[in-house]
Design a protein around this motif. Structure first.
Motif, PDB file in Angstrom:
ATOM      1  N   SER A 149       2.917  -7.645   2.817  1.00  0.00           N
ATOM      2  CA  SER A 149       2.589  -7.036   1.514  1.00  0.00           C
ATOM      3  C   SER A 149       3.169  -7.879   0.371  1.00  0.00           C
ATOM      4  O   SER A 149       2.436  -8.367  -0.480  1.00  0.00           O
ATOM      5  N   ASN A 185      -0.789  -6.194  -3.706  1.00  0.00           N
ATOM      6  CA  ASN A 185      -1.195  -7.078  -2.620  1.00  0.00           C
ATOM      7  C   ASN A 185      -2.689  -6.909  -2.308  1.00  0.00           C
ATOM      8  O   ASN A 185      -3.180  -5.791  -2.177  1.00  0.00           O
ATOM      9  N   ASP A 196      -4.488  -7.589   2.497  1.00  0.00           N
ATOM     10  CA  ASP A 196      -5.043  -6.708   3.538  1.00  0.00           C
ATOM     11  C   ASP A 196      -6.552  -6.548   3.415  1.00  0.00           C
ATOM     12  O   ASP A 196      -7.164  -5.860   4.227  1.00  0.00           O
ATOM     13  N   ASP A 218      -4.654  -1.700   0.016  1.00  0.00           N
ATOM     14  CA  ASP A 218      -3.426  -1.447  -0.746  1.00  0.00           C
ATOM     15  C   ASP A 218      -3.749  -0.958  -2.149  1.00  0.00           C
ATOM     16  O   ASP A 218      -3.104  -0.030  -2.665  1.00  0.00           O
ATOM     17  N   GLY A 263       0.773  -1.233   0.000  1.00  0.00           N
ATOM     18  CA  GLY A 263       0.000   0.000   0.000  1.00  0.00           C
ATOM     19  C   GLY A 263       0.805   1.284   0.000  1.00  0.00           C
ATOM     20  O   GLY A 263       1.117   1.833  -1.052  1.00  0.00           O
TER      21      GLY A 263
HETATM   22 CA    CA Z   1      -0.764  -3.296   3.168  1.00  0.00          CA
END
Ligand code: CA
Ligand code: GDP
Length: 323
Positions: free
Chosen positions: A208, A40, A43, A55, A13
């Motif tokens: 991530s 990613n 999350d 992200d 992110g």
């Molecule tokens: Ca993240």
């Protein structure tokens, strides 16, 4: 290599979005085609009936120039009227703020998902609103939200561990349920195969970059691509720049050092990922250790203070790929 390399970036992110801004800047200057950014989705979460992709949203908002640079997340100038109302209802999580503009994004996304679009198709649609200057792909269309197992045996969604507990509960494992059966999103493996250079953003290696690499097929694509794979250290001077990546690294038995993270990714000649690794000037003394692992090391400033500084980092990475 050509002046117009085909670039694929693997990104989380906030670190991922800062890095992507630098990639875009460097490629615009070269007149090169847009990079493909594999983002990613570990999350992600469902909250109050909407799908959040933190992200992806961080990268979209940053590339669109509508992100809140002071807070470091969400939309600039956002308000929280709906959030207050949700809290009055006792809905959602009291420690997790959803801004009004941000909720607009989540509602649009959730509506499209319910219409039957895949996350890849949703992101393609979201990418039409602003000229982003990068081609964004989710790592997978599967829902593989991260669960954190903590010392006392409890388990919780990553966002609860990270945002509510600020990573203070000692983690014993990070799990992405269902990821073993997940597939890379359409276009991910193809982009990696066709790339000249793959860049690992200085994103959190565990929560991530880790989930991206855990999608079956992505690690294999990185192992077999003719592209040069260059990573950028998220650790500067033995510390994380921001966030709690050190806690995540400790949990998987990796020291918070630029050399240890390079070792964690591994040298390609040994079945790992990296051809080259960018180290901060503060970590220059670690270069021999990285080289000793069979990974070309490049020492340069790694502070992503603005897009120009980050573009300079990207140029170092492209030069390393050429060497
Ligand atoms: Ca993240
Ligand atoms: P998140 O998904 O929002 O947590 O963000 P990422 O995983 O993409 O990035 C978080 C990582 O970015 C942290 O571990 C930081 O150490 C790293 N980071 C943030 N700013 C910088 C910077 O200026 N330079 C470098 N090298 N790393 C940074």
């Amino acid at each position: 290599m050509t002046e117009s390399p085909r670039i694929v970036v693997l990104a989380g992110g906030v670190g991922g979005s800062k890095f992507t801004l630098g990639v875009r800047e460097a490629l615009v200057r070269r007149g090169a085609p847009e990079a493909t950014v594999v983002v990613n989705t570990g999350d992600d979460l469902w909250l109050s009936g909407v799908r959040l992709q933190p992200d992806i949203d961080s990268i979209v908002y940053a590339l669109a120039g509508v992100n809140d640079v002071v807070r470091g997340w969400g939309r600039a100038g956002d308000t929280e009227r709906v959030n207050h109302e949700l809290q009055a209802w006792g809905a959602g999580w009291p420690w997790f703020t959803l801004g009004d503009l941000d909720l607009g994004t989540h509602l649009a996304r959730t509506g499209w998902l319910r219409d039957g679009l895949t996350p890849t198709q949703v992101l393609e649609r979201m990418s039409r609103r602003w000229p982003l200057g990068a081609h964004l792909l989710p790592m997978t269309d599967a829902e593989v939200d991260t669960i954190v197992h903590v010392r006392d045996g409890a388990a919780m969604h990553f966002q609860e561990w990270w945002t509510r507990h600020r990573a203070t509960l000692e983690p014993t494992a990070f799990e992405n349920p269902g990821i073993a059966a997940a597939q890379p999103a359409p276009g991910v493996v193809e982009a990696i195969a066709a790339a000249d250079v793959v860049l690992l953003a200085p994103s959190n290696p565990v929560v991530s970059i880790g989930p991206i690499l855990a999608v079956p097929g992505i690690r294999e694509a990185l192992a077999t691509t003719s592209a040069t794979v260059v990573g950028v250290s998220p650790i500067i001077g033995g510390r994380v720049v921001r966030g709690m990546a050190d806690v995540c690294l400790t949990a998987i038995g990796v020291e918070t050092s630029a050399a240890a993270v390079a070792g964690h990714y591994g040298a390609r000649r040994d079945g790992g990922l990296l051809d080259a690794w960018l180290l901060a000037e503060e970590d220059a003394a670690l270069a021999p250790a990285v080289e000793g692992r069979g990974i070309r090391s490049v020492v340069c400033p790694l502070w992503m203070t603005d897009a120009a500084a980050t573009a300079a980092i990207v140029e170092h990475a492209l030069a390393a790929a050429d060497a």
